[in-house]
Design an enzyme around this catalytic site. Sequence first.
Site, PDB file in Angstrom:
ATOM      1  N   GLU A 174      -9.743  -6.561 -59.655  1.00  0.00           N
ATOM      2  CA  GLU A 174     -10.530  -7.647 -59.273  1.00  0.00           C
ATOM      3  C   GLU A 174      -9.677  -8.721 -58.095  1.00  0.00           C
ATOM      4  O   GLU A 174     -10.087  -9.708 -58.131  1.00  0.00           O
ATOM      5  CB  GLU A 174     -10.788  -8.437 -60.508  1.00  0.00           C
ATOM      6  CG  GLU A 174     -11.608  -7.620 -61.576  1.00  0.00           C
ATOM      7  CD  GLU A 174     -13.115  -7.525 -61.283  1.00  0.00           C
ATOM      8  OE1 GLU A 174     -13.759  -8.617 -60.903  1.00  0.00           O
ATOM      9  OE2 GLU A 174     -13.869  -6.439 -61.315  1.00  0.00           O
ATOM     10  N   HIS A 250     -11.460 -13.508 -65.553  1.00  0.00           N
ATOM     11  CA  HIS A 250     -10.487 -13.307 -64.592  1.00  0.00           C
ATOM     12  C   HIS A 250      -9.251 -14.457 -65.151  1.00  0.00           C
ATOM     13  O   HIS A 250      -9.618 -15.512 -65.668  1.00  0.00           O
ATOM     14  CB  HIS A 250     -10.749 -13.843 -63.382  1.00  0.00           C
ATOM     15  CG  HIS A 250     -11.703 -12.817 -62.584  1.00  0.00           C
ATOM     16  ND1 HIS A 250     -12.840 -13.352 -61.799  1.00  0.00           N
ATOM     17  CD2 HIS A 250     -11.756 -11.468 -62.714  1.00  0.00           C
ATOM     18  CE1 HIS A 250     -13.456 -12.110 -61.484  1.00  0.00           C
ATOM     19  NE2 HIS A 250     -12.966 -10.896 -61.878  1.00  0.00           N
ATOM     20  N   CYS A 369     -12.013 -19.553 -56.777  1.00  0.00           N
ATOM     21  CA  CYS A 369     -12.655 -18.495 -56.516  1.00  0.00           C
ATOM     22  C   CYS A 369     -13.289 -18.137 -55.067  1.00  0.00           C
ATOM     23  O   CYS A 369     -13.480 -17.107 -54.435  1.00  0.00           O
ATOM     24  CB  CYS A 369     -14.056 -18.215 -57.297  1.00  0.00           C
ATOM     25  SG  CYS A 369     -13.842 -18.056 -59.136  1.00  0.00           S
TER      26      CYS A 369
END
Length: 445
Positions: A174, A250, A369
């Site tokens: 990721e 995450h 993000c």
Amino acid sequence: MKHFEANFDGLVGPTHNYAGLSFGNVASFSNASAVSDPKSAAKQGLKKAKALADMGMVQGMLAPQERPDLHTLRRIGFSGTDAEILNKAAKEAPALLRACCSASSMWTANAATVSPSADTQDGKLHFTPANLVDKLHRSIEPVTTGNILAATFNNSRHFSHHQHLPEHSSFGDEGAANHTRLCENYGNAGVELFVYGQEATNPNAPKPQKYPARQTLEASQAIARLHGLSEENTVYLSQNPDVIDQGVFHNDVIAVGNQNVLFYHQQAFLDTQNKFDEIQQKFGDSKVHFIEVPTAKVSIEDAVKSYLFNTQIITLPSGEMAIIAPTNCQENPAVFAYLNELVTLGTPIKQVNYFDVKQSMQNGGGPACLRLRVAMNDMELAAVNQNTLMNDALFTRLNAWVDKHYRDRLSVDDLADPQLIIESRTALDELTQIMKLGSVYQFQK
């Protein structure tokens, strides 16, 4: 030579919508089917990026993906004209159409993992696009991500670009959302922290029970090998599976680092003390500031709702550190109280700046993000495609571009509108000219 950390933010694409595609991401799921405002979303992102540039930070922009992704729809058996494909997909497989229309590439923390030249064997900056195999809508991004990164960091003397890892759950990757780098100064060799949620080859290792662990230890180790990192400047940490099951999909939802600071929640990791001892030992003689937020002050639920840890910690030109936080942190009493206290605790973090990124937040992505961090020196910066760097001219031009091409209202039903393809491709074709990216999209080839 000057060294610094640049932030490259993702431009929000024209199809920004709330389809609730991300199982395990509480905000994404809870806002499914809401009507989005792509124009506002893009402008909120640009405003945040420009504010950081105005603070004296090096700030770049990364182009969005081509959506709707008709190439993927064709690959899975839909045929006919573009309009016919959209119509068939909307009727026969609406969930697949939604996946092929996501603007999730705006969250460039998932675009790639980046290792600066100070850490790598060959002295180059290394990029590996994340394969994002855990989520269908994101698993179709890596090839175009690689094209955009190569067009942005387009000098082989300074930058090394790798292919994304094999597309299998054993190598679930990721990107930078599960990676942070600690260093004394940006030009010094640092300690790269890779955080994983499970070990694919060890069935007895801890893993979450409710939500998927999107990052494997094996993927993190592969990235470290590709980037030529030494064991002396690499640490692997296991994320606490219990917090993954509470919506911490995450690591950047529960911890964030910058230079000599690691800001984290008490429940973020497993085997915390041993791992922090290893980090300090590899970091060297200087002190790492481990700033722990206790559960008694901020619950996991409040941390996830407010995105306290999905903030950016930046080092200002003055040398002071600042937190870039979403306005949601101001609106949460426990989190706001904690941040007000934090700046009085004598840590390197001296100020908090709040930004409205609600269009992104409602889809499950905060300020951290939206950015890919790239620690670099001024020679490397000079080798970057200069048309991607934020300044007054680019800010004005991109805002005008958004005004010209973006809708201010988009529902999930609108994704089947054939006009959306024309609007999106026209916008992206013009964007590649503004940012001088060349033909990075399939429709341009």
